[in-house]
Design a protein around this motif. Structure first.
Motif, mmCIF file in Angstrom:
data_model
loop_
_atom_site.group_PDB
_atom_site.id
_atom_site.type_symbol
_atom_site.label_atom_id
_atom_site.label_comp_id
_atom_site.label_asym_id
_atom_site.label_seq_id
_atom_site.Cartn_x
_atom_site.Cartn_y
_atom_site.Cartn_z
ATOM 1 N N ILE A 1 0.878 -1.175 0.000
ATOM 2 C CA ILE A 1 0.000 0.000 0.000
ATOM 3 C C ILE A 1 0.912 1.220 0.000
ATOM 4 N N PRO A 2 1.131 1.835 -1.168
ATOM 5 C CA PRO A 2 2.081 2.950 -1.244
ATOM 6 C C PRO A 2 1.566 4.236 -0.608
ATOM 7 N N ALA A 3 0.238 4.365 -0.506
ATOM 8 C CA ALA A 3 -0.326 5.591 0.072
ATOM 9 C C ALA A 3 -1.616 5.268 0.805
ATOM 10 N N LEU A 4 -1.600 5.425 2.119
ATOM 11 C CA LEU A 4 -2.786 5.250 2.945
ATOM 12 C C LEU A 4 -3.217 6.626 3.449
ATOM 13 N N TYR A 5 -4.450 6.999 3.143
ATOM 14 C CA TYR A 5 -4.995 8.267 3.617
ATOM 15 C C TYR A 5 -6.034 7.978 4.706
ATOM 16 N N ALA A 6 -6.026 8.786 5.764
ATOM 17 C CA ALA A 6 -6.977 8.639 6.868
ATOM 18 C C ALA A 6 -7.326 10.025 7.386
ATOM 19 N N SER A 7 -8.371 10.086 8.210
ATOM 20 C CA SER A 7 -8.768 11.378 8.785
ATOM 21 C C SER A 7 -8.939 11.244 10.290
ATOM 22 N N LEU A 8 -8.580 12.310 10.996
ATOM 23 C CA LEU A 8 -8.679 12.369 12.453
ATOM 24 C C LEU A 8 -9.221 13.737 12.858
ATOM 25 N N PRO A 9 -9.808 13.846 14.053
ATOM 26 C CA PRO A 9 -10.277 15.149 14.521
ATOM 27 C C PRO A 9 -9.141 16.161 14.673
ATOM 28 N N ASP A 10 -7.959 15.672 15.097
ATOM 29 C CA ASP A 10 -6.830 16.577 15.328
ATOM 30 C C ASP A 10 -5.552 15.962 14.753
ATOM 31 N N PRO A 11 -5.324 16.097 13.451
ATOM 32 C CA PRO A 11 -4.131 15.503 12.835
ATOM 33 C C PRO A 11 -2.826 16.013 13.426
ATOM 34 N N LEU A 12 -2.784 17.280 13.839
ATOM 35 C CA LEU A 12 -1.550 17.848 14.376
ATOM 36 C C LEU A 12 -1.129 17.136 15.654
ATOM 37 N N THR A 13 -2.099 16.813 16.510
ATOM 38 C CA THR A 13 -1.800 16.161 17.787
ATOM 39 C C THR A 13 -1.601 14.663 17.632
ATOM 40 N N ASP A 14 -2.453 14.025 16.828
ATOM 41 C CA ASP A 14 -2.488 12.560 16.780
ATOM 42 C C ASP A 14 -1.941 11.942 15.492
ATOM 43 N N GLY A 15 -1.584 12.770 14.527
ATOM 44 C CA GLY A 15 -1.164 12.238 13.238
ATOM 45 C C GLY A 15 0.040 11.320 13.305
ATOM 46 N N GLU A 16 1.081 11.723 14.033
ATOM 47 C CA GLU A 16 2.290 10.903 14.115
ATOM 48 C C GLU A 16 2.028 9.589 14.847
ATOM 49 N N LYS A 17 1.167 9.621 15.856
ATOM 50 C CA LYS A 17 0.811 8.382 16.563
ATOM 51 C C LYS A 17 0.108 7.415 15.623
ATOM 52 N N PHE A 18 -0.794 7.963 14.789
ATOM 53 C CA PHE A 18 -1.518 7.127 13.827
ATOM 54 C C PHE A 18 -0.544 6.488 12.847
ATOM 55 N N LYS A 19 0.372 7.287 12.329
ATOM 56 C CA LYS A 19 1.347 6.761 11.365
ATOM 57 C C LYS A 19 2.197 5.657 11.988
ATOM 58 N N LYS A 20 2.639 5.866 13.215
ATOM 59 C CA LYS A 20 3.446 4.861 13.902
ATOM 60 C C LYS A 20 2.673 3.557 14.079
ATOM 61 N N ALA A 21 1.348 3.675 14.236
ATOM 62 C CA ALA A 21 0.516 2.491 14.459
ATOM 63 C C ALA A 21 0.316 1.659 13.195
ATOM 64 N N VAL A 22 0.404 2.275 12.019
ATOM 65 C CA VAL A 22 0.042 1.548 10.794
ATOM 66 C C VAL A 22 1.204 1.293 9.843
ATOM 67 N N LEU A 23 2.225 2.143 9.851
ATOM 68 C CA LEU A 23 3.286 2.007 8.860
ATOM 69 C C LEU A 23 4.153 0.780 9.122
ATOM 70 N N GLY A 24 4.702 0.231 8.030
ATOM 71 C CA GLY A 24 5.619 -0.888 8.155
ATOM 72 C C GLY A 24 5.112 -2.154 7.486
ATOM 73 N N ARG A 25 5.771 -3.266 7.822
ATOM 74 C CA ARG A 25 5.464 -4.569 7.231
ATOM 75 C C ARG A 25 4.719 -5.414 8.266
ATOM 76 N N HIS A 26 3.656 -6.074 7.813
ATOM 77 C CA HIS A 26 2.804 -6.830 8.725
ATOM 78 C C HIS A 26 2.472 -8.193 8.110
ATOM 79 N N GLU A 27 2.788 -9.259 8.837
ATOM 80 C CA GLU A 27 2.450 -10.614 8.389
ATOM 81 C C GLU A 27 1.191 -11.054 9.126
ATOM 82 N N ILE A 28 0.163 -11.429 8.386
ATOM 83 C CA ILE A 28 -1.124 -11.742 9.000
ATOM 84 C C ILE A 28 -1.761 -12.967 8.367
ATOM 85 N N GLN A 29 -2.666 -13.579 9.114
ATOM 86 C CA GLN A 29 -3.645 -14.512 8.569
ATOM 87 C C GLN A 29 -4.996 -13.825 8.647
#
Length: 341
Positions: free
Chosen positions: A111-139
């Motif tokens: 997924i080269p580009a994931l877009y999302a929306s939050l009430p306060d991107p300035l405060t929570d944006g980096e936390k959101f990115k840290k939660a989703v970015l990277g490689r994930h192996e799943i079933q």
């Protein structure tokens, strides 16, 4: 490589790969014993996710039920995304990964580009990115699938962009010609549990002072009607929220197969509900009437609000429930195209 967007809402989580939006009830539950998963998971369905390994070390080995399945299997312990203080961050990856099953047949997904929306991107944006970015192996599997029907994926989310809530709907409205470009507009997001109003400038940026949030959504109006003694007496119990919403949206005001007329009940309750849900928004927009040309209604309850607000300057967005995620998907697509150029 398709553009991807996700909008975690109070009632539903909306996702979109390309131009194909999907909705899933925003219910989630961690699973300890798979034998506890109910065989009957309801019409809303859901997904089962096992996080095997990856950059979210805190999730390794955990199992999750998402959607209607979580509510039905674990009625006492399931959560709505918004009930956790940081639920839109805590459960973002689980919901984002759960949709891969609907869209990809290949084991390795980027997924080269994931877009999302939050009430306060300035405060929570980096936390959101840290939660989703990277490689994930799943079933991953649709709920109730046997273990041998599970799909094994390696999903890599390379980039993430966080917008203000409603910004995607504003962009989508311009792109589809609902409102003209180059002008400011107000947006009322009529959600299940909240009503959010805000204005965006001509270049698509939020005007912070315009934002108002009411903790009252369309669910509250439907519940008022469902529990009205007159309706309960006619149908022998509390009304079905889906049937009530359907009767209002199609303007028949005819409840279900029983055809009970609920128009008078609706008109009485909507006055009380509008005072708590819409008053602040409309007062704010009235004070900005020289700055905005139109007001766009989006969200799952937009049809109901339009039935209350008849002014021509208040525009009902086509497909209002997915307008925000579709606008974000357009931006993701544009970002990928520019990167490839």
């Amino acid at each position: 490589m398709l553009p991807y967007a996700i909008d975690l809402g109070n009632g539903y989580t909306k996702t979109s790969y390309g131009n194909k939006p999907r909705l899933m009830p925003s219910y989630v539950s961690q699973v300890v014993n798979e034998s506890d998963i109910c065989d009957d998971f309801g019409p809303g369905g859901g997904a089962f996710l096992l996080y095997l390994s990856g950059d979210r070390h805190d999730l390794i080995g955990t199992k999750w039920l998402l959607g209607e399945a979580a509510k039905i299997s674990f009625p006492a312990t399931y959560q709505r995304v918004v009930e956790a203080s940081a639920g839109k961050i805590e459960y973002a990856l689980q919901f984002a990964l759960s949709d891969v099953l609907c869209c990809h047949k290949y084991q390795n997904v980027t997924i080269p580009a994931l877009y999302a929306s939050l009430p306060d991107p300035l405060t929570d944006g980096e936390k959101f990115k840290k939660a989703v970015l990277g490689r994930h192996e799943i079933q991953l599997a649709h709920v109730n699938s046997p273990p041998d029907a599970r799909f094994h994926y390696f999903v890599t989310i390379e980039n993430c962009k966080i917008l203000h809530e409603g910004q995607g709907a504003f962009i989508n409205a311009i792109a589809t010609g609902i409102i003209p470009g180059g002008v400011a507009a107000g947006i009322i997001d009529c959600g299940s549990g909240t009503t959010i109003a805000q204005c965006f400038s001509a270049n698509g940026h939020l005007i912070p002072s315009s934002r108002t949030v009411s903790p009252v959504g369309v669910h509250h109006l439907l519940k008022m009607i469902a529990t009205d003694p007159r309706l309960k007496e006619r149908i022998g119990g509390e009304g079905n929220l889906h049937l009530i919403q359907q009767a209002i949206e199609d303007s028949s005001f005819s409840y279900g197969a029983s055809n009970v007329d609920i128009e008078q009940i609706f008109r009485e309750h909507r006055k009380v509900w509008a005072q708590s849900a819409l008053r602040k928004a409309l007062e704010k927009f009235s004070s900005m009437k020289d700055e905005i040309d139109s007001i766009l209604l989006v969200g799952g309850g937009a049809h109901i609000v339009k039935a209350i607000c008849q002014k021509s300057s208040i525009i009902l967005s086509p497909n209002p429930q997915t307008a925000n995620v579709m606008g974000m998907a357009r931006l993701a697509e544009l970002k990928i195209a520019r990167s490839a150029a």
